[in-house]
Scaffold this motif. Structure first.
Motif, mmCIF file in Angstrom:
data_model
loop_
_atom_site.group_PDB
_atom_site.id
_atom_site.type_symbol
_atom_site.label_atom_id
_atom_site.label_comp_id
_atom_site.label_asym_id
_atom_site.label_seq_id
_atom_site.Cartn_x
_atom_site.Cartn_y
_atom_site.Cartn_z
ATOM 1 N N ALA A 619 0.827 -1.209 0.000
ATOM 2 C CA ALA A 619 0.000 0.000 0.000
ATOM 3 C C ALA A 619 0.857 1.253 0.000
ATOM 4 N N GLN A 623 1.362 3.758 -3.351
ATOM 5 C CA GLN A 623 0.482 4.871 -3.050
ATOM 6 C C GLN A 623 0.476 5.935 -4.149
ATOM 7 N N PRO A 662 -6.230 -1.311 -1.829
ATOM 8 C CA PRO A 662 -6.283 -0.249 -2.833
ATOM 9 C C PRO A 662 -6.858 -0.733 -4.156
#
Length: 707
Positions: A619, A623, A662
């Protein structure tokens, strides 16, 4: 280098008792040496003796015959004009030269001597090393009775195959002791004249000994008697270091070489001839040979090397000018066994000297011993009186110990003050006070020189301040030095403040994001630390805000590791202890740790290992891509744009598990974007297109479920 004119009155007192021999020598003019003819090889007055080369065995081809003055008219370092060759030795040619810089500034006394390696030795490494060693040793020894070497140079000359290696030395007007001894034959110098010379030689050797330097090639041709009666000891080029002064923690000098036959056999001790490392007692043996020659005009052992003289059991005859007591002292210095020679040269000289002060008191003391002994006093009482008289003799001799400081250089005066025993500090201080103006000029000159020798554009204020403080230790009441110290400290503070403002401006502007700006900022900071060792940066609030903004932008974009490391360094250096720095460093650590975790996971998968997917690390690493794809989906308002976003999402999801948060979030966002588009199409009565959009939304979500 010119010799003293034989009708000069300055050295007459040194030759009392042998004036006929003195005036029978041919006269040599000191006014026009360039016009004189070169002496023959058999002439002992060859001027090359003034700058004798170290006796060395060099494996080099023999030089071809060359004429004199080949370099006459040459200017070295755009400063030294070679006027005339005044001598030639085994390794070097000696030129008289003019210092054009001094001449341009109106200084008439501008002559110097230049010692150049001969052309066939210019490329020989050992010859160059010997010349460099001579320069280094001579510059280390700052004493009025040791020749000064001003500089060392190496310069390419037009029309010559190899560069020119040379020393720039003090110009001396006088003659070497071998010529003085030659003229004093057959009786030698009188006692007082010889002691005037020996006292100055001893002062030079004692100072060299205090600096840990042994001459190791002391001989008459290495001692110069100037026109004004001063002695200069030459050629410390082959001197060795005193092992008692060596720093056992120093880095070894890999360039150092041991001298090969760096002595003259007739004046070398048996220990030097045996190849032992030179010591101060070797210089004492050579000194006593010179003393004997001055007093008798003869070598003590018929010029036989000491080892052969020892084998032949040769003994020197007592000089007529010496009493039995003084001759006994000189004999100790001539001892073939090293342990029998005195440990200190000045001790030997003091015992040899006839006191020049309080002669009546000294005579009365000597007479008292005779009277007491004749009266039949006990042996112990007699010995006690003898010791008291010896102490008296030593005190009388000590009163002349610092005669050489009259007119000495400031550095020699300061060295003498530093080395003088506590009971003689007042005497040396008094001599310094007599020459106060010259010594103060020296300190101011040292300060000016140090200010000009800047590193990276910043003066070494610590060194400069120490120089002024050393001057204040000698002259604590000097208004000149106090004013100079105040001026320096104000300049120091002003320079630190100006550079600190420049540094803060660079931080406020964020001039550290590129590698070039980063290096420039750290160079500025390093210079400030050299300027002020206690300097600590205090960045402004604007500088802190700029750093926080730059760091957040770098973290949000998943900056490369080099950039993150640079930003970390900025935080640790300039914002240490501030929340903005601590938070940023933690974030950098988090990003770098996440990247390392992902790299390890990918490597393990390539090797066939099955490891759980590192969701948290992924993550962080993804990002920037996650944020960019979310923005792309949000901006898509037509089927074509949504199709492009869907392709980007498929690329994004390759290799990622279906439960990667995500990825799930982006999938739902894309499906919702298709449904929003379907509603818009229904409102526009484009039912067929709306059905396609709804169907695509379902496919997107089903695709995630099928992973």
């Amino acid at each position: 280098m010119d010799r003293v004119n034989t009708d000069t009155r300055d050295t007459d007192t040194l030759l009392a008792g042998s004036q006929d021999d003195y005036h029978s020598q041919p006269q040599h003019s000191t006014t026009s040496p360039a016009a004189s003819t070169p002496p023959s090889s058999s002439d002992n007055s060859d001027l090359t003796a003034v700058f004798c080369d170290a006796t060395q065995v060099l494996d080099v081809p023999s030089p071809q015959t060359e004429g004199r003055n080949q370099l006459k008219g040459t200017v070295l370092q755009q400063r030294y004009l070679l006027e005339d060759q005044i001598g030639r030795g085994g390794m070097c040619d000696i030129y008289r030269a003019r210092d054009l810089l001094l001449e341009q500034n109106g200084i008439k006394d501008n002559h110097i001597a230049v010692k150049l390696l001969q052309p066939h030795l210019q490329d020989h490494p050992q010859a160059r090393h010997l010349l460099i060693a001579e320069a280094r040793k001579s510059q280390q020894l700052s004493h009025p009775n040791i020749i000064r070497v001003f500089s060392f140079g190496h310069e390419a000359l037009e029309g010559r195959d190899s560069a020119c290696t040379f020393l720039v030395m003090e110009w001396l007007d006088g003659e070497t002791l071998d010529l003085v001894i030659k003229r004093s034959r057959p009786r030698g110098l009188n006692y007082d004249g010889a002691m005037q010379i020996l006292r100055q030689i001893a002062a030079a050797l004692d100072y060299a000994s205090s600096q840990g330097v042994v001459h190791a090639d002391l001989k008459p041709s290495n001692v110069m008697l100037t026109r004004d009666g001063h002695i200069k000891v030459l050629d410390f080029g082959v001197a060795g270091s005193d092992p008692l002064h060596q720093d056992i923690y120093a880095v070894p000098d890999n360039d150092a070489t041991e001298p090969v036959q760096g002595y003259t056999p007739a004046y070398a001790s048996p220990q030097l001839l045996a190849g032992n490392k030179p010591t101060h007692r070797d210089d004492i043996y050579s000194f006593c040979c010179i003393a004997y020659e001055l007093l008798t005009s003869k070598h003590p052992f018929q010029r036989q090397p000491a080892d052969k003289a020892q084998q032949q059991k040769l003994r020197a005859d007592a000089p007529a000018a010496l009493s039995s007591k003084r001759w006994a002292q000189l004999q100790q210095g001539l001892a073939f066994e090293e342990r029998k020679r005195p440990a200190q040269l000045l001790t030997l000289l003091n015992l040899m000297e006839q006191p020049s002060a309080w002669p009546r008191l000294a005579g009365w003391s000597a007479a008292l011993v005779v009277v007491l002994a004749a009266a039949g006093m006990g042996y112990q009482q007699y010995q006690g009186y003898q010791q008291r008289l010896q102490q008296l003799d030593t005190r009388l001799a000590d009163s002349h110990r610092y005669d050489y400081l009259q007119g000495a250089t400031p550095t020699a005066l300061l060295d003498a003050l530093a080395q003088a025993p506590a009971d003689q500090q007042a005497l040396v201080t008094g001599i310094l006070q007599q020459q106060r103006a010259r010594v103060l000029d020296y300190f101011e000159g040292e300060v000016e020189s140090q200010l000009q020798q800047q590193q990276s554009g910043y003066p070494d204020y610590y060194s400069v301040t120490r120089t002024v403080e050393e001057g204040l230790k000698v002259f604590p009441d000097s208004a000149r030095l106090h004013t100079l110290l105040d001026t320096l400290q104000q300049s120091w503070r002003g320079s630190t403040q100006a550079l600190d403002e420049q540094l803060n401006a660079m931080l406020e502007q964020g001039k550290y994001q590129t590698k070039a700006d980063f290096d420039n900022l750290l160079t500025q900071f390093s210079g400030l630390k050299r300027l002020n060792h206690d300097y600590q940066p205090l960045p402004s609030e604007k500088a802190s805000a700029t750093y926080q903004q730059v760091m957040q932008e770098a973290l949000s974009k998943t900056a490369d590791e080099d950039q993150l490391n640079r930003l970390r360094k900025i935080g640790e250096t300039f914002f240490a202890g501030m929340p903005v720095a601590e938070q940023s460093v933690e974030q950098v650590d988090e990003v770098q740790q996440a990247q390392q975790t992902m790299d390890a996971y990918k490597t393990a998968r390539q090797q066939g290992q099955k490891l759980p997917f590192p969701h948290a690390a992924a993550a962080i690493v993804y990002q920037e891509k996650t944020a960019a794809l979310a923005s792309q989906i949000s901006a898509a308002t037509d089927p074509e744009a949504l199709t492009e976003a869907e392709n980007a999402l498929a690329s994004y999801g390759r290799g990622l598990p279906s439960d990667f948060e995500p990825l799930v979030t982006l999938t739902h966002q894309l499906a919702q974007a298709y449904r929003d588009l379907a509603k818009q199409l229904i409102n526009a009565d484009q039912l067929r297109e709306a059905q396609k959009a709804m169907a695509e939304a379902d496919l997107v979500e089903k695709g995630l479920q099928a992973r």
